[in-house]
Structures are given as C-alpha cells and as structure tokens.
Design an enzyme around this catalytic site. Structure first.
Site, short mmCIF file in Angstrom:
data_model
loop_
_atom_site.label_atom_id
_atom_site.label_comp_id
_atom_site.label_asym_id
_atom_site.label_seq_id
_atom_site.Cartn_x
_atom_site.Cartn_y
_atom_site.Cartn_z
N GLU A 81 63.03 46.41 37.48
CA GLU A 81 63.51 47.19 38.62
C GLU A 81 64.41 46.41 39.58
O GLU A 81 64.27 46.54 40.80
CB GLU A 81 62.30 47.76 39.37
CG GLU A 81 61.38 46.70 40.03
CD GLU A 81 60.27 46.15 39.15
OE1 GLU A 81 60.41 46.18 37.92
OE2 GLU A 81 59.26 45.69 39.71
N HIS A 135 60.24 55.28 35.87
CA HIS A 135 59.39 54.18 36.31
C HIS A 135 60.18 53.15 37.13
O HIS A 135 59.80 52.82 38.26
CB HIS A 135 58.73 53.52 35.09
CG HIS A 135 57.85 52.35 35.42
ND1 HIS A 135 56.48 52.47 35.55
CD2 HIS A 135 58.14 51.06 35.68
CE1 HIS A 135 55.97 51.29 35.88
NE2 HIS A 135 56.96 50.40 35.95
N GLU A 136 61.26 52.67 36.56
CA GLU A 136 62.02 51.62 37.27
C GLU A 136 62.62 52.16 38.56
O GLU A 136 62.67 51.46 39.58
CB GLU A 136 63.10 51.03 36.36
CG GLU A 136 62.61 50.46 35.02
CD GLU A 136 61.39 49.56 35.11
OE1 GLU A 136 61.16 48.94 36.17
OE2 GLU A 136 60.64 49.47 34.11
N HIS A 170 60.15 52.21 41.38
CA HIS A 170 59.98 50.89 42.01
C HIS A 170 60.89 50.70 43.22
O HIS A 170 60.67 49.80 44.02
CB HIS A 170 60.28 49.77 41.01
CG HIS A 170 59.11 49.33 40.17
ND1 HIS A 170 57.92 48.92 40.71
CD2 HIS A 170 58.98 49.22 38.82
CE1 HIS A 170 57.09 48.56 39.72
NE2 HIS A 170 57.71 48.73 38.56
N GLU A 177 52.71 48.11 40.39
CA GLU A 177 52.77 48.84 39.12
C GLU A 177 51.92 50.10 39.09
O GLU A 177 52.30 51.10 38.48
CB GLU A 177 52.41 47.91 37.96
CG GLU A 177 53.38 46.74 37.78
CD GLU A 177 54.83 47.15 37.52
OE1 GLU A 177 55.08 48.31 37.11
OE2 GLU A 177 55.73 46.30 37.73
N ASP A 228 51.24 35.87 35.02
CA ASP A 228 51.42 36.70 33.84
C ASP A 228 50.10 37.18 33.24
O ASP A 228 50.03 38.27 32.68
CB ASP A 228 52.12 35.83 32.78
CG ASP A 228 53.33 36.54 32.22
OD1 ASP A 228 54.07 37.12 33.03
OD2 ASP A 228 53.52 36.49 31.00
N TYR A 252 48.66 48.89 35.83
CA TYR A 252 49.45 50.11 35.71
C TYR A 252 48.57 51.35 35.70
O TYR A 252 48.76 52.28 36.49
CB TYR A 252 50.26 50.10 34.41
CG TYR A 252 51.38 49.08 34.35
CD1 TYR A 252 51.11 47.73 34.14
CD2 TYR A 252 52.70 49.48 34.48
CE1 TYR A 252 52.14 46.80 34.07
CE2 TYR A 252 53.74 48.56 34.41
CZ TYR A 252 53.45 47.22 34.21
OH TYR A 252 54.46 46.31 34.15
N1 BES Z 1 58.24 45.19 36.72
C1 BES Z 1 57.94 45.55 35.38
C2 BES Z 1 58.33 44.50 34.38
C3 BES Z 1 57.56 43.20 34.55
C4 BES Z 1 56.20 43.19 34.62
C5 BES Z 1 58.24 42.00 34.58
C6 BES Z 1 55.53 41.98 34.75
C7 BES Z 1 57.57 40.81 34.72
C8 BES Z 1 56.21 40.80 34.81
C9 BES Z 1 58.62 46.85 34.98
O1 BES Z 1 58.74 47.76 36.02
C10 BES Z 1 57.76 47.50 33.94
O2 BES Z 1 56.66 47.83 34.25
N2 BES Z 1 58.28 47.66 32.73
C11 BES Z 1 57.57 48.28 31.66
C12 BES Z 1 58.04 49.68 31.43
C13 BES Z 1 57.30 50.71 32.17
C14 BES Z 1 57.81 52.08 31.76
C15 BES Z 1 55.82 50.65 32.01
C16 BES Z 1 57.88 47.52 30.39
O3 BES Z 1 58.68 46.61 30.42
O4 BES Z 1 57.32 47.86 29.36
ZN ZN Z 2 56.90 48.52 36.62
#
Ligand code: BES
Ligand code: ZN
Length: 644
Positions: free
Chosen positions: A312, A336-337, A340, A359, A417, A425
C-alpha cells in the site's frame, strides 16, 4: 509481553488515549483535512518500538530529502539523504537505523563534518534490525546530510536483469519497505511511529523511468549527468516503511480522473482492463469512511518476482502481476491496498506488535468495499475464505492457546515478520465484524469514520484503540462491554466464541458438490456451472486431504487444473498436488514456483513439499535451486529457513 509490562504500556499511553478519545488533541487533523497540513503525533506519547534504535524523545527525523543515483551494473543506489531533525535543546545525538549501508560521511547543512559512528546492536537483537548510526549533534543542528551507498544485497531492493522483466530489454529495480527494510536503503529512523515527509531526486539511465510513493514532479524526467532525473514530493508525514521506489521501462495509462496504472509497456493494456473499476473503488471507500486524503491513487503492476500480492505505498500501490486473471476476479486485492489509505497509511500501527491494527482493519474495510461494488454474496464468499484461512493460521501457530494467535503480539527479540500471519488479517477483521454486528452497521460505520478522522496521520496502539472504542462507541454500556469481550479479543490467544462468521449460500452449494465427489462421484458430475474464482477456491480448499491418484487425475483432466491461468485457483490445486504427491502435477508446480515470487504462494508450497518425505524434499531442493535467483530477498529469506 507479560501482563505486568502490558499494564505499564497502558499507563504510558493513557494520556494520549484520553486526548484521542475526546478529539481535543491539538495535533488531531480536522474531519475535512484535504487541504490542511497534517500534524504528527507528539513524541512524548509515542509507544516504544523495540524494532528501531531511534530515540525520538531526544531527536527525531521529520523530513527526508533523497538525492540518489541508480547504478544497475553495481546494484547500488548512492548519494545523499538530507534529514531534517527535531531535537530537544539538550540533545547531543541523533540515532538512525541502518542495515548493510556504506556510510561515507555525515555533515551539517553547511557541509561541516559531524562526528558519527556505526554502533553495535545489543545481544539478542534480531539480525534484521541492523545497527544504529549515531550522529553527534552540535547545539542548534537542524539538518544533517548523510552521504552513503546501498549494498548489492540490500534486503529492501531487488535488481532485476532484463531477462526477469516482461519486456526482456531493460533492467528493473524496486523496493519493499515493510516491515523494517527501509533502513537497508535509507539511513533514517525506521519506525512506523516516526512519521516523515520526503522528497527525492533520482537519477536513472535515460531509457528508464522512476516512480515513487509520492507526487511526481517531473513526469518526463529532466536532464542530469549520467542519465535523467525524476523528482518527487510527499507533503504528508508518512511512516518510513511507506517510502518506495521503482525504476524500469514503465508506461502509464489513466483509469479515471484521479486513478491510473503504471507498468511495463507490454503489460499496460491487460493491466488497465483488469483494473477498470479502481476509480469506482475509491468512490466506494470514500462513501464509507471519508475523503481519500492522498490526491491521486495509482497502481504499479510489477514484474512477477514482487514478493507480495500488494503493498500500500501511498499514492502508488505496488501490485503483483498474478492478480491479472483476465476476468477481474482477483481485484479484492486492490480494494485491500486502497483501504490501507485509511487503515495503515492514515492511522498507522505504532509498533509491529499491533500489525493487526493495519491489516485487520484493512481486511474488514476491503470486504466492505467489495460488498458495495459487487454485492453481499461476493463479499460473503471472500469473508468466508478468510475465515478458513484463519482456522489454518491458528492451527499453524500451534492451536488456540498459542501466544501468536493473539492480536497484540510479543515480538521481543524477533523479526517482526514472524508476527505477520493471517491472524492479524482475519482475526482482526472478524473482531471488527463482531463489533459491527453487536452495535449495528450504522453506528459502527459512524464510529469507524470518526476514528480515522480523530487519529489521522498518527500512530495507533491497541490501548489507544480500545480507549477510543470505549469512549466513542461503547460509552459506558456495561451489557455491551460484557458482550464484546474486547480485552479477550486483543490480548488473549484463540478465537472468542462470540466471533461473527459470515456464511455464504454459494459456498453451501459448493459443499454439496464436494461431498458428492468425496463419496466417489466423478468430476464430470460436479456441477460447476457459473462458478466464480471464489467458488473454485472453496471447492479445492474443501476437498479431502488425501485423494486417490485416480481421483486426482479425474479432477485435473476434467477441469484442466494444472493449466489454470488464475493464480489463486492454481495455488489451491498445487497444494493438493503436493499433499498427495501427485506426480503428473509436478511440471505445473515447477513452472509456478519458477515464474513468480509472491511469498504467499511460494512459501506454503515449499513448506508443504518439505513435509512430504524424500519425494517432497528432493523436489523442493531441486526447484528452489532454480527459482531462488529470481526471488526478491523477502521471499528467498523466508524460503531459506524452510528448504535446507
Ligand atoms: N501491507 C501488506 C503487505 C506486507 C505485509 C508487507 C507484511 C510486508 C509485511 C499488504 O497490504 C498485504 O496485506 N498484501 C497481501 C494482499 C492482501 C489482499 C491480503 C498480500 O501480499 O498477499
Ligand atoms: Zn494489507
């Protein structure tokens, strides 16, 4: 975190909680802020971030000015970061976060050298945190200039060869900052609670274009030594994990008045078709929770090694090309993005222990956008898939008593991480849905909209969130408080019994088909008429864990699963392939793992392979040897821990 340390944290933020709750905080942005300059949260009330070396109470960065040159041959960015500093009168030092940076010099604004040193991280500090850069500040220093270069192995950056791009002609560079990778390409205070504005001048080879998570000041570039330069400006204070860059052969196509898509030229038409609804999504989001405050909303569709579905980055969401299904069936990722832009970019988790505030809120909001645009049945299916993911995530974390099934996490001594699972989520979204159902949608929406206004451009903690909810939604209603079990949701493991689960009629019909097939019926008798991607995902995800080779061959042949172009359906099928050691599916598996690097797909498949004895482990090692050079460090570092 133990109970007692949590109480200390609570005490530390309670003053902030009250300010936020009464909406009298002098720094809170007004409800219609699109023109007002947003303020940042006062440092005094900031939650302590264990994943940063910064000491913002003494001296903090308020603005980053980048002047960088891209060197594709050396895989390096080099130049200067000019940091505006807000220091207490008696502060003698500012501490920045760095990892794998080559620091060449530090001066003040006039060029006078300042004393600096790269410190050492205390024992028990996770490797990913890197090392502090300590700079001595003569009294009155308002600005420092750090001259530096990144390492070819900078974890935030991936340098792609031409062969790894769609066009095959030019190299490509992109960054990924979340959670704590920005420090591998910018020496700043890399903590989500330390918001910073930024501008940048980026020199790139003359055939290439740079884009960033900021306003583009020079769409065509301007002459510069060694290529041409692009300039950018982000006037809103953002968390440093949101500073992002991409450089490549990048073209643009508008989607609507304030929306558009960037990608390689050969991907442009396909991307624009898939993303046709983006402008409508922005309108839907605004109608739910208030004005979009970032000006434009564009997307960048990256090469297939992009390690996430989406990221995002403000004004410019980064997205994987695996959402280009050809039928717009995977656009919930854009919802989703986009969401954010409120939950995450406007109101930001103060520390990674409260990643769920980013999230979980976003997953809830995403579903509301999808419902508004595509109707309740599609939204119910998506929510239900999320609920299934939650069950799997709880099991993976070690069951309902496992500490990592809490929303507010204890990440002491760990890479953030590790806390970034579907719990944040889906348990987060289920929590909000449970509150929504208890108070009614109208009341909940009014509260959520006002929450975004009250805390706009500020960090958020679980404690402040709970205080706000109590002050502005629950308002002393003891029966409601009792019913919701707020503290249990936030601080205890597992899924409380009052969880609201959205049921889908369409999935109930799919379940009947699953049962018939599981009982021995042929695939040709499965009634798939009119199935959407979500129904296919549910079907494949609900089949028995073990099936016979004949059943697998029947499924594969009847539905042509191994040749699926839809990444989500193919992923669901390949999990079955692995868990059943279905050899005829292996070429498709190998192709999938070597042609894209989205961690959400890649990591579970390698993990599943490693659980399949010699058959799976040998296959995993062979495929990974081939795939690894193409992955972004985010993905390869995760898979390295699994495939050994
Ligand atoms: N912000 C996250 C991506 C992220 C999470 C980057 C943790 C670094 C560490 C992004 O908004 C996200 O959640 N992406 C998901 C897709 C979403 C539709 C659930 C993904 O990448 O799968
Ligand atoms: Zn996200």
């Amino acid at each position: 975190m133990t109970r007692s340390t949590r109480l200390t944290a609570l005490a530390a933020v309670s003053a902030f909680a009250l300010l936020g709750a009464c909406a009298t905080a002098p720094t809170a942005a007004a409800p219609a802020p699109s023109t007002a300059t947003p303020a940042t949260a006062p440092a005094a009330v900031m939650a302590h971030d264990i994943h940063s070396f910064a000491r913002p109470d003494e001296a903090r960065v308020t603005h980053v000015g980048l002047d960088l040159t891209t060197d594709f041959a050396a895989k390096r960015l080099s130049g200067t970061a000019t940091l505006d500093v807000d220091a207490k009168p008696d502060a003698r030092m500012i501490v920045l976060d760095t990892k794998d940076l080559e620091i060449q010099s530090v001066t003040d604004a006039s060029g006078k050298p300042l004393q600096w040193r790269l410190g050492t991280a205390p024992q028990g500090t996770p490797e990913v945190m890197g090392v502090p850069l300590e700079v001595t500040l003569p009294a009155g220093t308002k600005r420092i200039v750090v001259r530096y270069a990144t390492s070819p192995n900078a974890a935030a950056l991936q340098w792609l060869t031409p062969a790894q791009t769609a066009g095959k002609k030019y190299p490509y560079l992109f960054s990924q900052g979340e959670a704590i990778l920005t420090r591998t390409w910018i020496p700043t205070q890399d903590s989500p609670g330390i918001r910073q504005t930024y501008d940048a001048r980026i020199v790139v080879p003359s055939e290439l274009k740079a884009v960033m998570s900021a306003e583009m000041l020079t769409p065509d570039g301007e002459p510069a030594e060694g290529g041409h330069a692009f300039r950018f400006h982000m006037d809103k204070p953002i968390a440093p994990y949101l500073i992002a860059i991409a450089v490549g052969d990048i073209a643009f196509k508008p989607l609507g008045a304030r929306t558009g898509v960037y990608t390689e030229p050969s991907m442009l038409d396909k991307s624009a078709w898939e993303l046709a609804d983006v402008e409508k999504m922005v309108e839907a989001a605004e109608s739910l929770y208030g004005p979009y405050r970032w000006g434009r909303y564009d997307l960048l569709v990256l090469p297939p090694s992009f390690p996430f579905g989406g990221m995002e980055n403000p004004r410019l969401t980064f997205a994987t090309p695996t959402i280009l299904a050809g039928d717009r069936s995977l656009v919930s990722l854009v919802a989703h993005e986009l969401a954010h832009s409120w939950s995450g970019n406007l109101v930001t988790n103060a520390t990674w222990a409260d990643f769920w505030l980013n999230e979980g809120f976003t997953t809830y909001f995403e579903n509301r956008i999808m419902e508004k645009l595509y109707g309740p049945e599609r939204a119910a299916m998506l929510a239900n898939l999320g609920w299934q993911d939650l069950q799997n995530a709880v099991a993976e974390a070690g069951g309902p008593n496992a500490p990592d099934t809490r929303l507010h996490l204890d990440l002491t001594g760990r890479d953030p991480d590790e806390g970034m699972t579907d719990i944040a989520y889906e348990k987060g979204a289920t929590f909000l849905r449970t509150i929504e159902e208890a108070v009614g949608r109208e009341r909940f929406d009014a509260w959520l909209r006002s929450y975004f206004d009250r805390h706009a451009f500020q960090p958020m903690t679980a404690e402040v969130f709970l205080a706000d909810l109590r002050a502005n939604l629950i308002k002393g209603d003891a029966a409601l408080e009792q019913k919701l079990q707020l503290d249990r949701w936030v601080y205890e493991p597992g899924i409380p019994e009052n969880a609201v689960v959205r049921q889908s009629d369409a999935f109930a019909r799919v379940d009947a088909q699953v049962q018939a097939f599981a009982a021995g019926g042929p695939a040709s008798k499965v009634n798939t008429a009119g199935w959407t991607t979500q129904e296919w995902q549910h079907f494949l995800g609900s089949l028995p864990a073990k099936m016979t080779p004949a059943q697998l061959a029947d499924l594969d042949k009847t539905f042509n699963l191994s040749n699926q172009g839809n990444s989500e359906i193919l992923f669901a099928w390949l999990k079955i392939v692995v868990n059943n050691r279905y050899q005829p599916g292996v070429p498709a598996l190998e192709k999938f793992l070597t042609s894209q690097g989205r961690r959400k797909f890649v990591l579970p498949l390698f993990t599943a392979l490693m659980k399949q004895g010699d058959w799976g482990q040998n296959l995993a090692r062979k495929i990974y040897a081939e795939a690894r050079p193409g992955y972004h460090p985010v993905t390869s570092q995760s898979v390295d821990a699994v495939v050994k």
